[in-house]
Scaffold this active site. Structure first.
Site, short mmCIF file in Angstrom:
data_model
loop_
_atom_site.label_atom_id
_atom_site.label_comp_id
_atom_site.label_asym_id
_atom_site.label_seq_id
_atom_site.Cartn_x
_atom_site.Cartn_y
_atom_site.Cartn_z
N PHE A 121 0.82 -1.22 0.00
CA PHE A 121 0.00 0.00 0.00
C PHE A 121 0.85 1.26 0.00
O PHE A 121 0.61 2.21 0.76
CB PHE A 121 -0.95 0.03 1.21
CG PHE A 121 -2.09 -0.95 1.17
CD1 PHE A 121 -2.33 -1.73 0.06
CD2 PHE A 121 -2.92 -1.09 2.27
CE1 PHE A 121 -3.39 -2.64 0.02
CE2 PHE A 121 -3.98 -1.99 2.25
CZ PHE A 121 -4.22 -2.76 1.14
N ASN A 184 -0.08 -8.16 1.53
CA ASN A 184 1.17 -7.44 1.75
C ASN A 184 1.17 -6.47 2.93
O ASN A 184 2.16 -5.79 3.16
CB ASN A 184 1.56 -6.70 0.47
CG ASN A 184 1.73 -7.64 -0.69
OD1 ASN A 184 2.31 -8.72 -0.55
ND2 ASN A 184 1.20 -7.27 -1.86
N LYS A 216 -13.49 -6.15 -1.72
CA LYS A 216 -12.63 -6.99 -2.56
C LYS A 216 -12.13 -8.16 -1.74
O LYS A 216 -11.59 -7.97 -0.64
CB LYS A 216 -11.46 -6.18 -3.10
CG LYS A 216 -10.62 -6.92 -4.15
CD LYS A 216 -9.66 -5.97 -4.85
CE LYS A 216 -8.93 -6.65 -6.00
NZ LYS A 216 -8.09 -5.71 -6.75
N ASN A 245 -8.61 -10.66 -5.39
CA ASN A 245 -7.30 -10.04 -5.25
C ASN A 245 -6.20 -11.02 -5.67
O ASN A 245 -6.46 -12.06 -6.24
CB ASN A 245 -7.12 -9.58 -3.79
CG ASN A 245 -6.30 -8.32 -3.66
OD1 ASN A 245 -5.29 -8.15 -4.35
ND2 ASN A 245 -6.70 -7.42 -2.79
#
Length: 343
Positions: A121, A184, A216, A245
Site C-alpha cells: 500500500f 502485503n 474486494k 485479489n
C-alpha cells in the site's frame, strides 16, 4: 502483444527493474493524458456504444476496466481513459501517506505472464488522491477508489482508517472498494472474518453514504468463506463484490521454484489466477444472484476471457498484469474484440 511493444518489452523494459519500468510507463501515460486532446485519442480507442454497461447507478463505457494497483495516487486517469479503459480503479489509498515495503518488491514471472508484488500500500495519502481525481480532465470515465488501512494502525482500529479514507475521497469517487484482501500488509487478510469485516463496512458506508461501496476478497478464501462474505455484502447493503485479489499460492508455475523462492513473499497476479478467479466469480454469483454488482478480476488476458466472465455472471471485468505484458493497446483491443464477439 503488439509487435512494436514486444520489441520494447524484450529489449528494454524486461531488462529494467520492474518497479522502475512501471514508473516509466506511468509517466508516459500521464503525459499522454495531459498533452493529447481527448478527442484525438478517443477516435482510436473509445469503446462502441454497444459495450456500455449500467450498474450501481453509473454508466460504464465498457465492461472492461483497470484494476487497482497501477495508478496508486490517481495521477494517470486521463491517460488510462484515453487508452480505452471503461473505468479506472485507483489506489489502494490509505488515510495517511506511507512508503510501503522495502524494495525490491515487484517481480516479473515472464514465462507465466504473472507478477509477484509486495508493495505494501505505498501511496501518498487519500487527500492527495482526492485532489488528483478532482483535477482530471476526463469527466466521463468512471473512477473507483480502493481504500485500505495504514500499516501502523492496529487491527481493532482498522474501521477508523477505512472511514477516514472513505471520507477523504467521497466527493470525487464514483464508487469505493474496501480492500481487506491484500497479502502485503501484516494482518490485513484476517479482517475478512465476518466479525472484523462488519464494522469496517459499516464505518466506510457511514463515512460515504452516497457512494456505492464494494468489498474486494481474496482468491485464497474457501468457497464457504466466499459465500459468507458475499452474504454479508448483501446484508449490509453493499453495491457489490470484487473477486478477486492476488493469491499467496505458487501452484502450477512454469517459472522455476528456485527463482520464485528467491523473489520471496507477496501476492501473485496474472494468468496463473485465471481459473481460480473464475471459480470465485461463480461462487459469488451463486450466492448473490442479481443482488450485487460483481466485478471479476484475475488472469484476464483477452476479449474472449472478458466475455467468458460476463457470460458467467460478472457485471464488469478488470485487468492489470496483462497490461504490463501486452502494452498500451491492450484495453482498446479488448473492446474491439468484445464488439466482434457480440456481432
Amino acid at each position: 502483444m503488439n509487435a512494436a511493444y514486444r520489441l520494447l518489452f524484450t529489449h528494454v523494459l524486461s531488462k529494467m527493474d520492474t518497479e522502475r519500468a512501471h514508473a516509466l510507463a506511468s509517466g508516459v501515460i500521464r503525459t499522454l493524458g495531459r498533452r493529447i486532446p481527448a478527442r484525438v485519442t478517443s477516435t482510436f480507442t473509445a469503446p462502441g456504444e454497444s459495450l456500455a454497461v449500467e450498474t450501481m447507478g453509473l454508466r460504464f463505457a465498457s465492461p472492461f476496466g483497470l484494476a487497482a494497483g497501477f495508478d496508486k495516487d490517481a495521477e494517470d486517469i486521463d491517460g488510462l481513459a484515453a487508452l480505452g479503459f471503461g473505468h479506472v480503479e485507483v489506489g489502494t489509498v490509505t488515510p495517511r501517506p506511507q512508503p510501503g515495503n522495502p524494495g525490491p518488491r515487484l517481480f516479473r514471472l515472464v514465462a507465466d505472464g504473472a507478477l509477484i508484488n509486495r508493495m505494501g500500500f505505498n501511496n501518498r495519502g487519500a487527500e492527495l488522491a482526492a485532489a488528483n481525481i478532482a483535477a482530471r480532465r476526463n469527466r466521463t470515465v468512471i473512477v473507483g477508489v480502493n481504500i485500505g488501512k495504514n500499516k501502523t494502525t492496529e487491527a481493532e482500529d482498522a474501521h477508523l482508517d477505512y472511514a477516514a479514507a472513505a471520507s477523504a475521497v467521497k466527493d470525487v469517487a464514483d464508487y469505493l472498494v474496501v480492500n481487506v484482501s491484500s497479502p502485503n500488509t501484516p494482518g490485513l487478510r484476517s479482517l475478512q472474518s465476518l466479525e472484523s469485516l462488519t464494522p469496517i463496512l459499516r464505518a466506510a458506508r457511514e463515512a460515504a453514504p452516497d457512494v456505492p461501496l464494494l468489498v474486494k476478497i481474496a482468491p485464497d478464501l474457501t468457497d464457504g468463506e466466499i459465500r459468507e462474505v458475499t452474504q454479508l455484502a448483501i446484508d449490509e447493503g453493499l453495491a457489490g463484490v470484487i473477486a478477486a485479489n492476488t493469491t499467496i499460492s505458487r501452484a502450477g508455475l512454469r517459472t522455476s521454484s528456485r527463482v520464485v523462492e528467491a523473489f520471496g513473499a507477496g501476492g501473485l497476479s496474472g494468468r496463473p489466477l485465471t481459473e481460480r478467479s473464475f471459480e470465485v466469480l461463480r461462487t459469488v454469483k451463486e450466492t448473490a444472484g442479481d443482488r450485487l454488482c460483481i466485478i471479476s478480476v484475475g488472469g484476464v488476458a483477452d476479449a474472449a476471457e472478458v466475455q467468458r466472465r460476463l457470460d458467467a455472471g460478472a457485471t464488469l471485468v478488470q485487468g492489470y498484469t496483462e497490461f504490463l505484458y501486452a502494452g498500451p493497446g491492450w484495453a482498446a483491443s479488448i473492446n474491439r474484440g468484445l464488439a466482434r464477439l457480440r456481432r
